[in-house]
Design an enzyme around this catalytic site. Sequence first.
Site, PDB file in Angstrom:
ATOM      1  N   ASP A  43       0.857  -1.207   0.000  1.00 46.19           N
ATOM      2  CA  ASP A  43       0.000   0.000   0.000  1.00 46.19           C
ATOM      3  C   ASP A  43       0.883   1.242   0.000  1.00 46.19           C
ATOM      4  O   ASP A  43       2.100   1.157   0.205  1.00 46.19           O
ATOM      5  CB  ASP A  43      -0.922  -0.028   1.227  1.00 46.19           C
ATOM      6  CG  ASP A  43      -2.211   0.756   0.977  1.00 46.19           C
ATOM      7  OD1 ASP A  43      -2.340   1.400  -0.076  1.00 46.19           O
ATOM      8  OD2 ASP A  43      -3.092   0.715   1.863  1.00 46.19           O
ATOM      9  N   HIS A  65      -9.693  -1.898  -8.182  1.00 48.80           N
ATOM     10  CA  HIS A  65      -9.695  -0.828  -7.168  1.00 48.80           C
ATOM     11  C   HIS A  65      -8.878   0.385  -7.591  1.00 48.80           C
ATOM     12  O   HIS A  65      -9.346   1.516  -7.471  1.00 48.80           O
ATOM     13  CB  HIS A  65      -9.188  -1.409  -5.843  1.00 48.80           C
ATOM     14  CG  HIS A  65      -9.032  -0.408  -4.752  1.00 48.80           C
ATOM     15  ND1 HIS A  65     -10.079   0.363  -4.294  1.00 48.80           N
ATOM     16  CD2 HIS A  65      -7.947  -0.028  -4.016  1.00 48.80           C
ATOM     17  CE1 HIS A  65      -9.652   1.156  -3.322  1.00 48.80           C
ATOM     18  NE2 HIS A  65      -8.357   0.943  -3.135  1.00 48.80           N
TER      19      HIS A  65
END
Length: 499
Positions: free
Chosen positions: A198, A347
């Site tokens: 991330d 996403h």
Amino acid sequence: MPQNDDPVLDLHEIQGDVLIGLQKNFQNFIFFRILDVPAFKAAMRGKVISQITTTLQAHERDLINQQRKKLGEKVIEPWLGLNVSFTKVGLTALLGDGRPQIIVQKNGQNDDRFELGAADGTVIDALNDPSPTTWKSTFTSDTIDGVFFVTGPDEKFVKDATRDLRTDLGGSVTAIHTEMGRVRPEAQRGHEHFGFLDGVSQPGIRGLTKRSNPKLEPNQGLPGQDLIWPGEFVFGYPGQHPTNPVERGPVPAAPNVPWLSNGSLMVFRRLVQLVPEFNTFVRGQADTLGMLPEQLASRMVGRWRSGAPLLLAPLQDNIALGKDPALNNDFEYASDPTQLACPYAAHIRMTNPRDDPSQNKAGVQTHRIIRAGIPFGPEVGQDEATVTVRPRGLMFVCYQTSIEQQFEFIQSTWANNIDFVGGKTRPPGRGRGAVTPHFDPIIGQASAGEPRSMDEPVSNYPAGDTTSTLVMPNPWVVLTAAAYFFVPSITALREVLMT
Ligand code: N7H
């Protein structure tokens, strides 16, 4: 090197989490209520404001860490990070009922979302959020005045610093909800709980982010990292131009609130991640669809777990690519017009469609956010093969100057919108007619918890002709608390809010 047109940022005024992020292995979130306003203001003035970490400090620490990384040194500094932000209720407690309202004027629209708050019915409906009655009980009413972030290298350090902060504040506040965020251990460091790297793609900031190739790419920081005007994230500076992705645009403002400059708006969401359930679903569906679980998971996210983007590694993971910041964000979507490499619904494609031809790139750049979340909860235990026993997830934090046009827009107009990205048709050999991408499988929320689906989970790269749909009966990311905050500048704290 800064370029002539770059704005000069008051780095010593902006709190450190907003543009750069506080250096952290652990982060305590202390949501508090003010019990004694004069005592709170006195403690803040006398002891706390001077300890707040600014962007200048966070930037210097970042440079030191980058240097160390280059030299292969593994020193972990005992750096304390401290930031504070307030809800609308907190601002009223500090300034009284007649305080000016933070209603942001941006791109010809008025945004009152901060003044509504995350638990307001209008916001809940707009985002398809679960009802606040299902949230953690401390977040279901307007009891939160503010939140302190305390960060540091280890849990004991952060707990000790939290104790010191509480001593400084005396009995002027009460902590109504405290939660420790923690970076995941060892090889999972930097990865969120589903296992994906991330914090890869963040907007670059004009006036702050270094250009890696100033001559050839003057509008990028790292390769692929578009430079964004700081007014998108901090008040008092030009934002993006609505029709030109590079030119400076108007300064977002809230008339009658002169102390907004160098402040920001923060969205907080406590998102529980059902990791065993996610893994079980992915394994089962991959089997049914005739693909590997890793392939399906990467098609849902748009990156492999290593961080390697599908646009650059469509068929298999590439670990070296995933971890190289000079390569792992250097892609656009115009080169993938028929979702061969990356599904429209993935996403990262839903939350930042970049230069997708269906979009106006300048418009896309007015919806960027700076993400600064951290995982919470323990690692998955052996007793959690298929069902979550101990809650874990993401303390999602993001910064912007318009909550409605940035965070909420991404969640509602992109991730929850089955028709986004629009205007696509199936190429010959892969069916006919318009494509409905359906939901972002990670954060998309259907109304009333309806099942969601996603178009084209099965890869057609480079030339397949399979039409496929993934049906997702239940979400794996569940909202359990949310709040909207104002993150004041140091001067606003000293000269307005704490006087
Ligand atoms: Fe997302 N995930 O593990 O799947 N996110 N996110 N996110 N997210 C990103 O580029 C994840 C959430 C954005 O510029 C990556 O840093 C999870 C919310 C945006 O290319 C991964 C949760 C919102 C980007 C995840 C979650 C966003 C992004 C790739 C919740 C806003 C950058 C790594 C538990 C509404 C897109 C990276 C770009 C990237 C995951 C939440 C937005 C792996 C698990 C609520 C803008």
